[in-house]
Design an enzyme around this catalytic site. Sequence first.
Site, PDB file in Angstrom:
ATOM      1  N   SER A 105       0.829  -1.207   0.000  1.00 24.00           N
ATOM      2  CA  SER A 105       0.000   0.000   0.000  1.00 24.00           C
ATOM      3  C   SER A 105       0.862   1.256   0.000  1.00 24.00           C
ATOM      4  O   SER A 105       1.658   1.456  -0.911  1.00 24.00           O
ATOM      5  CB  SER A 105      -0.973  -0.052   1.181  1.00 24.00           C
ATOM      6  OG  SER A 105      -1.988   0.898   1.043  1.00 24.00           O
TER       7      SER A 105
ATOM      8  N   ASP B 134      -2.111   6.159  -4.002  1.00 22.68           N
ATOM      9  CA  ASP B 134      -0.980   5.423  -3.442  1.00 22.68           C
ATOM     10  C   ASP B 134      -0.616   4.283  -4.384  1.00 22.68           C
ATOM     11  O   ASP B 134      -1.281   4.084  -5.410  1.00 22.68           O
ATOM     12  CB  ASP B 134      -1.303   4.960  -2.019  1.00 22.68           C
ATOM     13  CG  ASP B 134      -2.464   3.977  -1.951  1.00 22.68           C
ATOM     14  OD1 ASP B 134      -3.253   3.923  -2.921  1.00 22.68           O
ATOM     15  OD2 ASP B 134      -2.595   3.275  -0.938  1.00 22.68           O
TER      16      ASP B 134
ATOM     17  N   ASP C 110      -1.044   1.088  -4.603  1.00 24.74           N
ATOM     18  CA  ASP C 110      -2.015   0.049  -4.979  1.00 24.74           C
ATOM     19  C   ASP C 110      -3.391   0.606  -5.293  1.00 24.74           C
ATOM     20  O   ASP C 110      -4.335  -0.137  -5.528  1.00 24.74           O
ATOM     21  CB  ASP C 110      -2.104  -1.040  -3.911  1.00 24.74           C
ATOM     22  CG  ASP C 110      -2.743  -0.556  -2.619  1.00 24.74           C
ATOM     23  OD1 ASP C 110      -2.506   0.609  -2.243  1.00 24.74           O
ATOM     24  OD2 ASP C 110      -3.478  -1.337  -1.981  1.00 24.74           O
TER      25      ASP C 110
ATOM     26  N   ASP D 226      -5.844   2.307  -3.689  1.00 27.25           N
ATOM     27  CA  ASP D 226      -7.055   2.269  -2.866  1.00 27.25           C
ATOM     28  C   ASP D 226      -7.209   3.522  -2.010  1.00 27.25           C
ATOM     29  O   ASP D 226      -8.190   3.671  -1.288  1.00 27.25           O
ATOM     30  CB  ASP D 226      -7.118   1.001  -1.999  1.00 27.25           C
ATOM     31  CG  ASP D 226      -6.003   0.893  -0.980  1.00 27.25           C
ATOM     32  OD1 ASP D 226      -5.117   1.778  -0.949  1.00 27.25           O
ATOM     33  OD2 ASP D 226      -5.995  -0.101  -0.216  1.00 27.25           O
TER      34      ASP D 226
END
Length: 462
Positions: free
Chosen positions: A106, A250, A252, A254
């Site tokens: 993340s 970010d 990833d 999300d």
Amino acid sequence: MTLIKSISGIRGTIGGKPGNNLTPIDAVKFAASYGIWLKEYSKKDDLRVVIGRDARLSGEMIQNLVVSTLVGLGIDVIDLDLSTTPTVEIAVPLEKADGGIILTASHNPKQWNALKLLNEKGEFLNAEQGAKILAIAEKEDFDFSEVDDLGEIIKNDSYIDIHIDEVLNLSLVDAEVVKKAKFKVVVDGVNSTGGIAIPKLLKEFGVEVVELYCDPTGHFPHNPEPLKEHLTDICDLVVKENADFGIVVDPDVDRLAFISNDGEMFGEEYTLVACADYVLGKTKGNTVSNLSSSRALRDITQKHGGTYEAAAVGEVNVVTKMKANNAIIGGEGNGGIIYPESHYGRDSLVGTALFLMLMAERGGTVAELRASYPSYFMSKKKIELTPGLDVDGILESMASNYANEELSTIDGVKIDFAENWVHLRKSNTEPIIRIYTEAKSQEEADGLANKIIGEIKEIAGI
């Protein structure tokens, strides 16, 4: 260097010794533990698992290890390769798979990676399921398949496009409306998969895209957590390009943050507020965020005639509360949008589409939109306590001291005052109490935090 084992997966830094870091041995062990658990949980012989990763430098290595381990357990793998967390989440049910693993740390820096574990719905595992996987890993009682029973690898690199189509087909999304607005938007993809997905999505809406750090090399050009102090480049570029706004995700994809047209942060807490404002303006319903998220979502929800509820911190807790309260939108104050019509997971593509619709229909500038919302300011502090102190006892004493206020003890102690609030949470790994406050000025938020810290010290005798 660190290895963190939790109910939601395994996260750690690359390199070093097994058990202390995320080494190849640890990646194999926890992938095997997930596979063994999945066999027990699903009670099926022919299992399929979706795998996707962000662009961080260790991603390909970890992907190869995890995929091969599952194949060795006789599990078929649908390999999305470079992808996003929400893309993997929607792929699991679309592929009728039995689970999924997202390889991403993340917002953590480049030396980190992680295995995030999903169930057959493409949702994060609950505490009980996660605990079972950790127990399997502790025993290391693995039974791999014989040669004729190995799994297969099915490669599918089309899912970002499928994800975009899913977003475009949402009932409150109309690309033709956005096209008429002729937006110009700067995108910071932090050289990960957001640099693939977000520009592609925007172009479907007829948006002129200015790309910044959108080459998915995994070499993050700045700290990948989308906070103000890390985003000076895009803030400057939005003004220089005379753009309507900026988008930051970010690694990833999300977490979603916007930059206003004047180069100022829109505020991660207000990503969910804006998206909820649009959705609630079209559909009556309820919302959920976590206890540490801004009160502004409650205000907007009540303005539209809905009911707001707060969940314990953690995406799985927010999703559980959303289902229980029939929330039509929810998420977390870190820029995470959960829109059940799409799926129960934080999704920056969905959030971007809802925000585009809001701006296209409302008109005006992003700075004007931000100014129209209730203005709150947060303070985030922590207090380190002497090892051996009864942290739970300290929190119970604080709750007792404020028993006449509106209290929540589902996750630490949350005290809601008329004009502000404070949320106290203990660390699970060290003698620390985190103190989050929110008020109508930064000075008031900081003052409340310092007052509470003083009271905690008095109770603790330090």
